[in-house]
Enzyme design. Structure first.
Site, PDB file in Angstrom:
ATOM      1  N   TYR A  54      45.070 -48.946  -6.144  1.00 46.68           N
ATOM      2  CA  TYR A  54      46.180 -48.033  -6.403  1.00 46.68           C
ATOM      3  C   TYR A  54      47.243 -48.732  -7.238  1.00 46.68           C
ATOM      4  CZ  TYR A  54      44.256 -45.078  -2.658  1.00 46.68           C
ATOM      5  OH  TYR A  54      43.437 -44.290  -1.883  1.00 46.68           O
ATOM      6  N   SER A 151      34.985 -44.675   2.887  1.00 43.63           N
ATOM      7  CA  SER A 151      35.649 -43.543   2.243  1.00 43.63           C
ATOM      8  C   SER A 151      34.694 -42.901   1.252  1.00 43.63           C
ATOM      9  CB  SER A 151      36.924 -44.007   1.525  1.00 43.63           C
ATOM     10  OG  SER A 151      37.544 -42.939   0.839  1.00 43.63           O
ATOM     11  N   ALA A 210      45.417 -30.243  -1.103  1.00 44.93           N
ATOM     12  CA  ALA A 210      44.708 -29.977  -2.367  1.00 44.93           C
ATOM     13  C   ALA A 210      45.616 -30.248  -3.553  1.00 44.93           C
ATOM     14  CB  ALA A 210      44.165 -28.558  -2.404  1.00 44.93           C
TER      15      ALA A 210
END
Length: 345
Positions: A54, A151, A210
């Site tokens: 990230y 993940s 979302a």
């Protein structure tokens, strides 16, 4: 804030996890990022999710600096490894070399001696799974990692890892899976969730809103509001465009009365919906403003009944995606794919 066990492990985590994908170190300035983290602490959030990739490490640095001084035992710090962190051939994947080196780098950036949860960010088909699992197990033995997770793995990949761990007699096993999961995207339900329920693996569901679409702030026929991810720099607009469409936005507007009748905002309804699903331990929610953090956190403990779940399904109808084949399409890691980081969390 309420707390749940992470799967069938003894680790307690907050129902809402603070995630800093795309925001800290990339889309918001440092002061704003720090304010969001402090708002999370004030709201009772104890669990913070990040990754080495990230903002190429900057997100971990911001998180580590802000949490420095907070009693370490009161926090649950989760990070991930796999996606490219550099241009070198070993700066990616789940080889022993990359896992061990990336873990040390994450520990330095987060200013901690150990990670509560270390997750394989994707599956790596270029590395023997045995090598990956042994490397993770060694980190647990060394006390640098307490629990292991994955993940965006498919059900067969998770099942293989569990089988190999048992066959090798490893001390540690997978206790969590972090999938994309929300009212619209439910591809984990047919195969992954049932497997995880049988094996005691908890879901850390990311993108519950979302990309903000389920908050109702994107309206049909209108430009994205100023300051939203739809107008931000970096990679965010690419993801927003995937889910924006007149039909979808109209259906989301139809959800607003449902949320209001429950005494919730649209964002709170979306998060409460995910927390209502079987096997979900926590929802990973990011934010660019402190007030968003507070709103997200306040969804913890909110209950919605079967009638509300049915109304959500009726409103969204055929826009809900439950195709399990898409788990393999989106989650598979190929050698060519490993050259660049994918466009999701």
């Amino acid at each position: 804030m309420e707390y749940r066990h992470l799967g069938q492990s003894g680790l307690m985590i907050s129902e809402v996890t603070f995630g800093n994908w795309l925001t800290h170190g990339e889309l918001v300035d440092r002061d704003q990022a720090v304010a969001c983290i402090r708002a999370a602490l004030d709201a009772g959030i104890t669990t913070f999710d990040t990754a080495d990739v990230y903002a190429q490490g900057a997100a971990e640095e911001v998180l580590g600096a802000t949490l420095d001084g907070v009693r370490r035992s009161s926090l649950v710090l989760a990070s991930k490894v796999c996606l490219p962190t550099g241009d070198g051939p070993n700066d990616r994947g789940l080889s022993r070399k990359h896992i061990l080196e990336s873990c040390e780098a994450s520990l330095r950036r987060l200013r901690t001696d150990y990670l509560d949860l270390y997750q394989a960010h994707r599956f790596d088909e270029t590395t023997p799974l045995e090598e990956t699992l042994i490397a993770f197990d060694d980190l647990v033995r060394q006390g640098k990692v307490l629990y292991l997770g994955v993940s965006e793995w498919t059900a067969p990949q998770i099942a293989s890892a569990l089988t190999i761990a048992r066959e090798l007699g490893l001390h540690s096993r997978i206790v969590s899976n972090q999938p994309q999961y929300n009212m619209l995207w439910r591809v984990v339900e047919p195969e992954i969730v049932p497997l995880c329920l049988r094996e005691g693996i908890g879901q850390l569901a990311f993108q519950p809103l979302a990309q903000g679409v389920l908050t109702g702030k994107y309206r049909p026929g209108q430009e994205p509001p100023d300051g939203s991810r739809g107008t931000a720099g970096g990679r965010a607009p690419t993801f927003i465009r995937r889910v924006l469409g007149t039909s979808l936005l109209e259906r989301v507007q139809d959800l607003l009365p449902v949320a209001e009748e429950c005494g919730l905002s649209a964002a709170q309804l979306a998060i409460a919906w995910v927390l209502r699903q079987p096997g979900v331990s926590s929802v990973v929610a990011g934010a660019t403003r402190p007030e968003q953090v507070t709103e997200n956190a306040s969804a913890s403990g909110k209950t919605i009944d079967e009638a509300v779940l049915k109304r959500v399904d009726e409103v969204l109808g055929d826009l809900v995606d439950r195709d399990p084949a898409k788990t393999a399409q989106m989650m598979a890691v190929k050698p060519s794919w490993m050259k660049t980081a994918p466009a999701d969390g």
